[in-house]
Scaffold this active site. Structure first.
Site, PDB file in Angstrom:
ATOM      1  CD  GLU A 158      -2.608   1.242   2.625  1.00 33.07           C
ATOM      2  OE1 GLU A 158      -3.010   0.131   3.049  1.00 33.07           O
ATOM      3  OE2 GLU A 158      -2.873   2.310   3.180  1.00 33.07           O
ATOM      4  CD  GLU A 163      -3.210   7.472   5.481  1.00 31.83           C
ATOM      5  OE1 GLU A 163      -4.264   6.987   5.912  1.00 31.83           O
ATOM      6  OE2 GLU A 163      -2.085   6.997   5.728  1.00 31.83           O
TER       7      GLU A 163
END
Length: 279
Positions: A158, A163
């Protein structure tokens, strides 16, 4: 922003381009320089995919809507819908809006868009120009998952390009996840909710480097181990990954300090998404 995500916390101008009174945006057939995008001036890069969000509706030849209330695997509080109230094109931007409303058993709605089975790449510079939502409980992300089917997470990797969690209103994070490690860093971006920044990864066979406005945050190196299994455990980033844009509400990381219900609606505005590869 993953399935069963655990947060990684480690030691972590606007120049308006005017032409005929409109912003200068580029598409996959236009190699003009965009002053908001340092990569567009790099002669070693070729633009291979982009969405400039210049149309009136979201281009479903490029994007899928995830529709579910499973909490993203992270115990998130929203229901992801395909409604225009949660994701729409407005003034040349993709706007993903999280709302406080009762919907299909959930108390919040939002949207998650992916390029799965429509656009996936191995290596390159992947970036987006984004203004983020703010407030406690927000968890926006621009990230990538392995295009392998079936996906084995975290084994297949990933890539979290950006974020943010609302209880840290001055900080953005960039992380990777694989079998061997969760690794990342953070950068103070105190105005992320008031203006746009370019969030990017420069991904090669040797490393993943993460940037905000071309400022390096962190780099993760491929050790090039001789043992194939050990090498994949540490570096599964050698195959196609697809892109994801979403705004989660609450969850295992975003909801650590609860959700402030007075902040809604909250929106993530995306000016463009671009993928470059080396010539």
């Amino acid at each position: 922003m993953n399935q069963l995500k655990k947060p990684v916390i480690v030691a972590f101008t606007i120049i308006t381009c005017l032409f005929s009174f409109s912003s200068c945006k580029k598409d996959s057939n236009n190699n003009s320089v965009d002053t908001d995008d340092p990569a567009s001036a790099d002669p070693t890069l070729t633009l291979v995919w982009s969405d400039e969000f210049n149309g009136s509706t979201i281009d479903t030849t490029k994007w899928n809507f995830e529709v579910n209330g499973d909490g993203g695997g992270n115990g998130e509080a929203q229901y992801y819908t395909a409604r225009s109230t949660n994701a729409a094109i407005k003034d040349g931007k993709l706007v993903i809006t999280a709302r406080k409303e009762n919907y299909s058993g959930k108390s919040y709605t939002s949207a998650r868009l992916t390029t799965q089975n429509k656009a996936a790449y191995t290596y390159g510079r992947v970036e987006a120009r984004i203004q983020l939502p703010t407030g406690r409980g927000m968890w926006p992300a621009f990230w990538m998952l392995s295009a392998k089917t079936p996906l084995e997470w975290p084994h297949d990797g990933e890539i979290d390009i950006m974020e943010a969690v609302g209880y840290r209103p001055d900080t953005t994070f960039s992380n990777i996840h694989c079998t061997a490690v969760g690794y990342g860093d953070l950068l103070p971006v105190p105005d992320y909710g008031r203006t746009y920044h370019v969030y990017a990864t420069d991904w090669t066979a040797d490393s993943l480097k993460f940037y905000v406005d071309d400022r390096l945050i962190v780099s993760y190196a491929n050790a090039h181990l001789a043992d194939a299994t050990a090498a994949y455990n540490q570096w599964p980033f050698n195959h196609n990954f697809f892109m994801i844009l979403n705004v989660a509400v609450g969850g295992a990381w975003g909801g650590i300090n609860g959700i402030d219900d007075t902040i809604f609606p909250q929106a993530m505005s995306v000016d463009w998404v671009r993928v470059y590869q080396r010539k």
